[in-house]
Design an enzyme around this catalytic site. Structure first.
Site, PDB file in Angstrom:
ATOM      1  N   THR A 256       0.858  -0.984   0.025  1.00  0.00           N
ATOM      2  CA  THR A 256      -0.046   0.058  -0.036  1.00  0.00           C
ATOM      3  C   THR A 256       1.023   1.227   0.102  1.00  0.00           C
ATOM      4  OG1 THR A 256      -1.862   1.071   0.979  1.00  0.00           O
ATOM      5  CG2 THR A 256      -0.350  -0.067   2.573  1.00  0.00           C
ATOM      6  N   GLU A 257       0.448   2.265  -0.942  1.00  0.00           N
ATOM      7  CA  GLU A 257       1.561   3.252  -1.149  1.00  0.00           C
ATOM      8  C   GLU A 257       1.817   4.189   0.093  1.00  0.00           C
ATOM      9  OE1 GLU A 257      -1.287   2.545  -2.958  1.00  0.00           O
ATOM     10  OE2 GLU A 257      -2.027   4.347  -3.918  1.00  0.00           O
TER      11      GLU A 257
END
Lengths: 216, 224, 216, 224
Positions: free
Chosen positions: B46-47
């Site tokens: 997840t960025e």
């Protein structure tokens, strides 16, 4: 809270202020509140979003202190305050891809005035930017971002300014801490020493710190 | 006969190899994590700064320090790690994420994608989409329906909406077909059972090629 | 040791190999030894130094496998092997300022093909490089470096490839781990899990790992 | 009458404010750490990845994982931290180090410095010198002697040797004087006791300016 901002020359009308956090996670809300109480004007905010609800950044915007926002995602489930001012043309917006935003800030802290990225090539967010080909691929030149002030939320901090963060509350905070003339930090807990292998932000990047407890 | 979003997610998941590093976009792509085949391990990125993302937190047990790119409370699996935003996007931009899976308004025959902006009065918000499509090794698009609500094709000759990235989509999973984007344009490799090639072509704004023997897609609804 | 290098397509004549470490600290010596036994030719080594004594990198150079070195400090108290080959014109050298070297590698891992730095402006190490002015200061354009293989020395590692390092044995290792097609790691100790907040190199950057114990 | 290297180090140390982040070059600059005034704390940076560097390790107690930029076994003080090379040089390049203290072969009137290469057959080695002179907020040069062994001035109108950096030196501490590099050229602020201005000028290859009342430098040898 106000004392952490006393006599800080970088806190002035027209200042560029970096605000860590992603959504509501890892945002230095108490520092934002203290900033709002200074009633400055024409601030440029560098942040991932433009605030939601009626607290923190949204309230700062509502107070009229913010002239411009540089961010990647100025919409949230409840970003009414920003959106209304935006629609009315009363606040300026620079939308930046999230990774380019993070890297422009990192470059600001690392003394790199510009770099090239493939992100956004061929899109409206590359309009007006220099394009260059390396190894047969197109890249966009992006400039670094530095700030006068960074407002950082951390988990622990020691008297040297060494910081740790908790899980994804880390996000933009350590990057922004490197890119501002003055970095102000709210820590959940002041500790005697952050062990040297556990330091995420070395104290060299931190100017002032205040303990705020676990308010989240 | 169309695939449900869950069906599409299941097909996507079945195409991801064991050990892949995958970034799932907000919304429909998140469903993929519900259909990871038992014998495989996907490491979800997840960025906002985590590898090894686990399921959503149970209601009442949210830890709001652990969120995904959609700002939902999630969890971390064994073997996960945390890092800051510049490091997270270095992973993306540097080509270390194996597959980025996103939704889209439009995908063009050459792999262009438009998924971030419908021009209008609201402020333009992009998030990490442009970084993901430019940086991931593979970009897969999930379309809950092959055409828009108004019946307009989403797979088109060239995008009318503002682009997110150029020539970066590798594959499309829709409710009707799986389409690879090749140097020769869109190549259909799988189609909904009972669907005819000409029907799929009629719902598509770009000229389709077909592999000699398309796989037949079936709804999993009875197994769910 | 040899098995960690078996069937690795990136290990081939002419490959670019990054080697972590600073002086003798944090060097993956056992991996270097294994690399030497492959008797490859024309390797380009990216490293801070060019090896000293009669072990590790110096022995690899002596074996004739190395055609070129990209480094910042190709002299040590005992860098005879490299220096003799250099004087004889038998090995190519690209001297790079240490910080530019670190940043070129970091850029390679981060998908940034080029960036600007003030380092080396006006010096022979900027010869032939593009110069550009930003905010009235001169900067040198530097290109990223990527490698086929990185040889990394870490303290602990888990089955996902997550790594920690010990004190200044960290140095170039985490940066190089990000910039190679294949990253091979020798860890002093394999552990069940590196806790998520303690991970310095996330497993996404690591391809193969071997436990070597505390040989230093 | 000349200052010893230890004397010079003592003068340098006395000019560093409490809480400064300082990078000491290999060799003579390392002496500065022996003369930190008791009431002050300097945080020493070593470019191979440590802040809070402490004294050299005692013989027999070296930990070779903890080394300085000269590859000597050192220690870490309370409040120190470790980081990788790219982060370390981001600190330097980004202007976060208050003072970089180095030796030099030559310093020019405009602040150019040559300290890395004497052309010859040996391979050119630069280390972190170019990053430090370009990046630190202040660059101070320590000269163990104002002139070379052959009597040639080290403070010159323009450097003959290959440069390390341009216009970056802020101050020179030699065995004879302390000289600020200003927009108007070298400005002597302190001189060895008994030394005449014309004698210092005679040993200097650039035209010197003097503050109206130069501080008088004295050897500390009796106190050591």
């Amino acid at each position: 809270m106000a004392e952490i901002m006393a006599d800080c020359n970088d806190l002035k009308d027209g200042a560029t202020v970096m605000l860590g956090g992603f959504g509501d996670t890892g945002v230095a809300v108490k520092l934002v509140d203290a900033l709002r109480e200074l009633s400055l004007s024409d601030l440029t905010i560098v942040s991932n979003g433009a605030g939601g609800g009626e607290y923190g950044l949204a309230l700062l915007i509502k107070s009229g202190s913010v002239g411009k926002i540089i961010c990647s995602f100025p919409r949230s489930s409840d970003s009414k305050i920003f959106e209304e001012l935006y629609a009315a043309g009363k606040i300026e917006l620079e939308t930046v891809p999230q990774g380019t935003l993070a890297e422009r800030i990192r470059a600001g802290g690392a003394g790199i005035p510009a770099f090239y990225t493939a992100t956004a090539f061929g899109t409206p967010l590359a309009d007006g930017k220099e394009i260059r080909v390396f190894n047969d691929r197109h890249y966009v030149m992006e400039r670094s971002i530095c700030a006068d002030i960074a407002l950082v939320h951390a988990a622990t901090g020691d008297r040297w300014g060494n910081l740790t963060y908790r899980s994804t509350a880390r996000n933009f905070n350590p990057v922004m801490a490197t890119a501002a003339s003055t970095t102000l930090v709210e820590v959940r807990k002041l500790v005697d020493i952050v062990p040297p292998e556990e330091v995420i932000t070395p104290g060299i990047f931190v100017d002032r710190m205040i303990e705020v407890g676990d308010y989240i | 006969m169309k695939l449900s979003s869950a069906d599409i997610a299941r097909y996507v998941a079945s195409d991801i190899s064991d050990g892949s590093y995958v970034n799932l976009g907000i919304g429909m792509p998140m469903l993929v994590s519900d259909y990871i085949p038992e014998e495989r391990e996907f490491i979800l990125h997840t960025e906002n700064g985590m590898l090894g993302m686990g399921p959503a937190a149970a209601e009442g047990e949210e830890d709001w320090d652990i969120v995904n790119a959609g700002k939902q409370a999630v969890s971390i699996l064994q073997g996960g790690s945390y890092f800051h935003h510049a490091d997270s996007f270095a992973m993306i931009r540097g080509g270390h994420i194996d597959i980025s899976i996103l939704g889209a308004y439009e995908v063009a025959a050459n792999g262009d994608i438009a998924n971030w902006l419908i021009p209008g009065p609201r402020p333009p918000a992009v998030g990490g989409a442009m970084d993901l499509v430019a940086g991931a090794k593979q970009v897969w698009v999930m379309l809950s329906s092959h055409v828009s609500k108004n019946g307009e094709p989403k797979v088109v000759e060239s995008c009318a909406l503002p682009l997110t990235g150029v020539g970066c989509v590798n594959r499309i999973y829709s409710d009707l077909a799986i389409i690879d984007i090749t140097a020769d344009g869109p190549l259909v490799t799988a189609m909904m059972e009972g669907l005819k090639r000409e029907d799929l072509q009629a719902k598509t704004g770009a000229i389709l090629n077909f592999v000699p023997k398309c796989e037949i897609l079936k709804s999993f609804k009875n197994e769910a």
